[in-house]
Structure formats: C-alpha cells, structure tokens
Design an enzyme around this catalytic site. Structure first.
Site, PDB file in Angstrom:
ATOM      1  CE  LYS A 186      -3.367  -1.186  -0.640  1.00  0.00           C
ATOM      2  NZ  LYS A 186      -3.684  -1.960  -1.888  1.00  0.00           N
ATOM      3  CB  SER A 187       4.316   1.926  -0.040  1.00  0.00           C
ATOM      4  OG  SER A 187       4.197   1.410   1.256  1.00  0.00           O
ATOM      5  CG  HIS A 194       4.685  -6.296  -1.064  1.00  0.00           C
ATOM      6  ND1 HIS A 194       4.755  -5.000  -1.475  1.00  0.00           N
ATOM      7  CD2 HIS A 194       3.459  -6.743  -1.467  1.00  0.00           C
ATOM      8  CE1 HIS A 194       3.632  -4.670  -2.105  1.00  0.00           C
ATOM      9  NE2 HIS A 194       2.833  -5.715  -2.115  1.00  0.00           N
ATOM     10  NE  ARG A 227       0.113   6.460   0.574  1.00  0.00           N
ATOM     11  CZ  ARG A 227      -1.085   6.050   0.148  1.00  0.00           C
ATOM     12  NH1 ARG A 227      -1.297   4.753  -0.101  1.00  0.00           N
ATOM     13  NH2 ARG A 227      -2.050   6.914  -0.047  1.00  0.00           N
ATOM     14  CB  SER A 286      -3.847   2.625   1.753  1.00  0.00           C
ATOM     15  OG  SER A 286      -3.949   1.987   0.518  1.00  0.00           O
ATOM     16  CB  ALA A 305       2.084   7.702 -14.192  1.00  0.00           C
ATOM     17  CG  PHE A 324      -5.727   8.595  -8.521  1.00  0.00           C
ATOM     18  CD1 PHE A 324      -5.275   7.556  -7.723  1.00  0.00           C
ATOM     19  CD2 PHE A 324      -7.087   8.840  -8.573  1.00  0.00           C
ATOM     20  CE1 PHE A 324      -6.156   6.773  -6.986  1.00  0.00           C
ATOM     21  CE2 PHE A 324      -7.982   8.061  -7.837  1.00  0.00           C
ATOM     22  CZ  PHE A 324      -7.507   7.027  -7.045  1.00  0.00           C
ATOM     23  CG  MET A 326      -2.239   4.810 -13.619  1.00  0.00           C
ATOM     24  SD  MET A 326      -1.028   4.547 -12.326  1.00  0.00           S
ATOM     25  CE  MET A 326      -1.409   2.895 -11.753  1.00  0.00           C
ATOM     26  CE  LYS A 382     -11.183   9.407   0.515  1.00  0.00           C
ATOM     27  NZ  LYS A 382     -11.168  10.091   1.825  1.00  0.00           N
ATOM     28  N   GLY A 383      -5.804   7.776  -3.531  1.00  0.00           N
ATOM     29  CA  GLY A 383      -4.519   8.226  -4.074  1.00  0.00           C
ATOM     30  C   GLY A 383      -4.103   9.603  -3.582  1.00  0.00           C
TER      31      GLY A 383
HETATM   32  S1  PPS Z   1      -0.415  -3.134  -3.099  1.00  0.00           S
HETATM   33  O1  PPS Z   1      -1.678  -3.908  -2.835  1.00  0.00           O
HETATM   34  O2  PPS Z   1       0.528  -3.295  -2.004  1.00  0.00           O
HETATM   35  O3  PPS Z   1       0.156  -3.436  -4.390  1.00  0.00           O
HETATM   36  O4  PPS Z   1      -0.907  -1.596  -3.082  1.00  0.00           O
HETATM   37  P1  PPS Z   1      -0.045  -0.378  -3.630  1.00  0.00           P
HETATM   38  O5  PPS Z   1      -0.135  -0.316  -5.092  1.00  0.00           O
HETATM   39  O6  PPS Z   1       1.304  -0.383  -3.015  1.00  0.00           O
HETATM   40  O7  PPS Z   1      -0.793   0.879  -2.982  1.00  0.00           O
HETATM   41  C1  PPS Z   1      -2.108   1.225  -3.316  1.00  0.00           C
HETATM   42  C2  PPS Z   1      -2.264   2.707  -3.027  1.00  0.00           C
HETATM   43  O8  PPS Z   1      -1.622   3.469  -4.073  1.00  0.00           O
HETATM   44  C3  PPS Z   1      -2.563   4.350  -4.639  1.00  0.00           C
HETATM   45  N1  PPS Z   1      -2.273   4.640  -6.062  1.00  0.00           N
HETATM   46  C4  PPS Z   1      -2.001   5.884  -6.509  1.00  0.00           C
HETATM   47  N2  PPS Z   1      -1.881   7.059  -5.865  1.00  0.00           N
HETATM   48  C5  PPS Z   1      -1.632   8.157  -6.633  1.00  0.00           C
HETATM   49  N3  PPS Z   1      -1.509   8.113  -7.976  1.00  0.00           N
HETATM   50  C6  PPS Z   1      -1.622   6.952  -8.664  1.00  0.00           C
HETATM   51  N4  PPS Z   1      -1.502   6.952  -9.988  1.00  0.00           N
HETATM   52  C7  PPS Z   1      -1.884   5.762  -7.918  1.00  0.00           C
HETATM   53  N5  PPS Z   1      -2.053   4.457  -8.248  1.00  0.00           N
HETATM   54  C8  PPS Z   1      -2.297   3.795  -7.100  1.00  0.00           C
HETATM   55  C9  PPS Z   1      -3.881   3.618  -4.456  1.00  0.00           C
HETATM   56  O9  PPS Z   1      -4.979   4.465  -4.655  1.00  0.00           O
HETATM   57  C10 PPS Z   1      -3.721   3.123  -3.028  1.00  0.00           C
HETATM   58  O10 PPS Z   1      -3.797   4.188  -2.059  1.00  0.00           O
HETATM   59  P2  PPS Z   1      -5.148   4.638  -1.348  1.00  0.00           P
HETATM   60  O11 PPS Z   1      -4.713   5.598  -0.275  1.00  0.00           O
HETATM   61  O12 PPS Z   1      -5.812   3.418  -0.786  1.00  0.00           O
HETATM   62  O13 PPS Z   1      -5.966   5.317  -2.397  1.00  0.00           O
END
Ligand code: PPS
Length: 292
Positions: A46-47, A101, A123, A131, A220, A222, A225, A251-252
C-alpha cells in the site's frame, strides 16, 4: 489478536499469503537468477507499488508502442514472491521488471552484488495503514477486520502482510549499501510526478525525449490509471477482489489518515512508531499542504 492462518503464514519472520505462495517457492528465491538488466521495485504493501509499476513499465516501453499495450500490469511487472500465473520467469526476455514486498534479507542473493537495480518506494505509514485497512475489505485474500482500532493494533504489532512497516523500511534503508538502490517517496511522486519520473529515468539509465516523459507522466496520473483497465488492477479475477466493496485505486492522496484516525488513535500510533520514525533519514510528509 493473532492473524487468521487462512490468510497469513510466517516465513523466516515475515508474513506471506498462503494461497499465493509457499515455503518451497520462497526457499527457491534465494538462488533466483538475477540479470544485470533486471529491475526490482520493492515496497511495503500500500505504498504506491502499482503506481510505480506502471511508471516503470511506461518508462521501459516508452508509452507502450512495442506491443506491451495489450498486457495487464501484472504481466508487465511480475511479482517476485507471488507468481500467481506460474510464469517461467527465467524464460522472460530482458529487461525484466519485478515487484516485491519482501524484507531486505529475503531477496535473491544475486541482488546483493549491486548489478541489478532496486527502486524502493516508501509512503508515510499512517496513509499506508488507512489504505491497507480499506484494501483488506476489498481483497478476498486478506482477512477483513471491521474495527479500525483493532486493525491498527495489528499493524503496529506487525501482524499483517509483510510484517512490521518499521522493520521493512529500516531494514532496506540500513542495508542500502548492499544494493544498487534508489529511494523514492509516494509523497514526492504526488507533489511532483515529472521530477520523480526523471529521477527514475536517470537511475535506470533510460533516455526518454521530453515528449516521452510527458506521456509517462500523463498516463501515470491517478485519474488516467483509474480509467485504464490494464493499470487499475480490475483485471484481477473475482476470487481476488470484491469490487462492490471498493477499488484498488481508491483515493490516491496524502493525508487521508486524518479522515480516519481519531486523536486518540493518532496519539497511540505515535507512541509506538514515532521514536523509530524520527531516527529514519527519510523526511515524511503527512499532509500534502505541508511545506517541504
Ligand atoms: S499493493 O496492494 O501493495 O500493491 O498496493 P499499492 O499499489 O502499493 O498501494 C495502493 C495505493 O496506491 C494508490 N495509487 C495511486 N496514488 C496516486 N496516484 C496513482 N496513480 C496511484 N495508483 C495507485 C492507491 O490508490 C492506493 O492508495 P489509497 O490511499 O488506498 O488510495
């Protein structure tokens, strides 16, 4: 409260998902053959893993004009420890992109010779926690813990996938000299994606034109994607995710923890994590509006 064995098992001190990997497979990773051209993206869950996977894939495939546009992200960036499709990684063409991971001490030993490249994305752990909590409801491969307070205690005790966040980050950081490694933060990517893409290109030795960099940055974001079925992880089969409960790209943002954690929970979090966090050389951003 211990995690349910149906969802997590420990291997050499770290929690993994039993449905998706095994002790035998994890044992085999030590001798996993590394190529000079391999790139490993390492994160605590989730980072920003999938985000950075997409960026790496875009950098390497320069806007997806080489046939990889039809592949999902999982095929373009392969999971080291969760080889879900049983892919023969050794037969994949170079350059191979992997995501993982695992803690620093469980990587293939060939990675320690500093030949291949490692990108580590970190993160702020309060947003990771929030997250993670939401993701555990959507993911059918993680135990759903309804009560956020209970989930937080598990997170603070490291009784979650990939174990303790602090150990993961500290471990990778303190062993950085063993690897050819670049550290990036989710928050710096969020604040200035273009600079982060350029940093990555520089580290990876990829020369992209200005236009190509613009295309990577554009694809790339949010919103792009989230709308791209090959990048938003909604290609995962229904036994993995329950999309009626939420989306992978949720939410990103930076600072969403403030919408979830009570004052008391925030104080509890700090009482367990703060001292060790302050010893890390990484400056965390807890709120996107903070001055850097
Ligand atoms: S995992 O399951 O470990 O692979 O998850 P991971 O991809 O590390 O983390 C998911 C969070 O990343 C956010 N995310 C983004 N944030 C900003 N911009 C972009 N393009 C983007 N893509 C993925 C995703 O929304 C998850 O965070 P949260 O806070 O839950 O929204």
């Amino acid at each position: 409260m211990q995690p349910d064995e149906k969802y997590l098992f420990t291997y050499k001190g770290c929690y993994f998902q039993p449905d998706l990997t095994s002790v035998e497979y994890l044992d085999s990773l030590e001798d996993f053959e590394i190529r000079d051209s391999d790139v490993f993206l390492v994160t605590y869950p989730k980072s920003g893993t999938v985000w950075t996977e997409n960026i790496l894939s875009l950098i390497y495939h320069e806007g997806h004009r080489d046939g990889s546009e039809k592949l999902t992200l999982l095929d373009r960036v392969m999971s080291l420890e969760y080889n879900i499709g049983n892919v023969d990684y050794a037969s994949r063409p170079s350059p191979r992109l992997f995501a993982s991971h695992v803690p620093y001490y469980l990587v293939p030993k060939g990675l320690r010779n500093r030949r291949a490249k490692v990108v580590y994305v970190v993160r702020n752990p309060k947003d990771v926690l929030v997250s993670y909590y939401h993701f555990s409801k959507t993911s059918l491969k993680l135990e759903e813990v309804e009560d956020f307070g209970i989930f937080m205690e598990r997170f603070l005790a490291g009784k979650v996938l990939a174990s303790l966040w602090l150990d993961h980050v500290e471990g990778w950081y303190s062993h950085r000299d063993d690897f050819n490694i670049l550290f990036l933060t989710y928050e710096e990517m969020k604040k200035d994606l273009r600079s982060s893409v350029l940093k990555l290109c520089n580290f990876l030795g990829r020369r992209l034109t200005e236009k190509e960099v613009d295309a990577v940055v554009d694809q790339a974001t949010f919103n792009k994607m989230k709308a791209d079925p090959r990048a938003n992880y909604e290609f995962m089969p229904p036994e993995f995710m329950d999309y009626s409960k939420g989306h992978f790209l949720r939410k990103g943002t930076v600072g969403d923890w403030k919408n979830m954690m009570t004052v008391a929970q925030n104080e509890r979090f700090d009482s367990v994590f703060k001292e060790r966090i302050e010893k890390l050389p990484i400056k965390f951003c807890w709120d996107i509006n903070e001055e850097s």
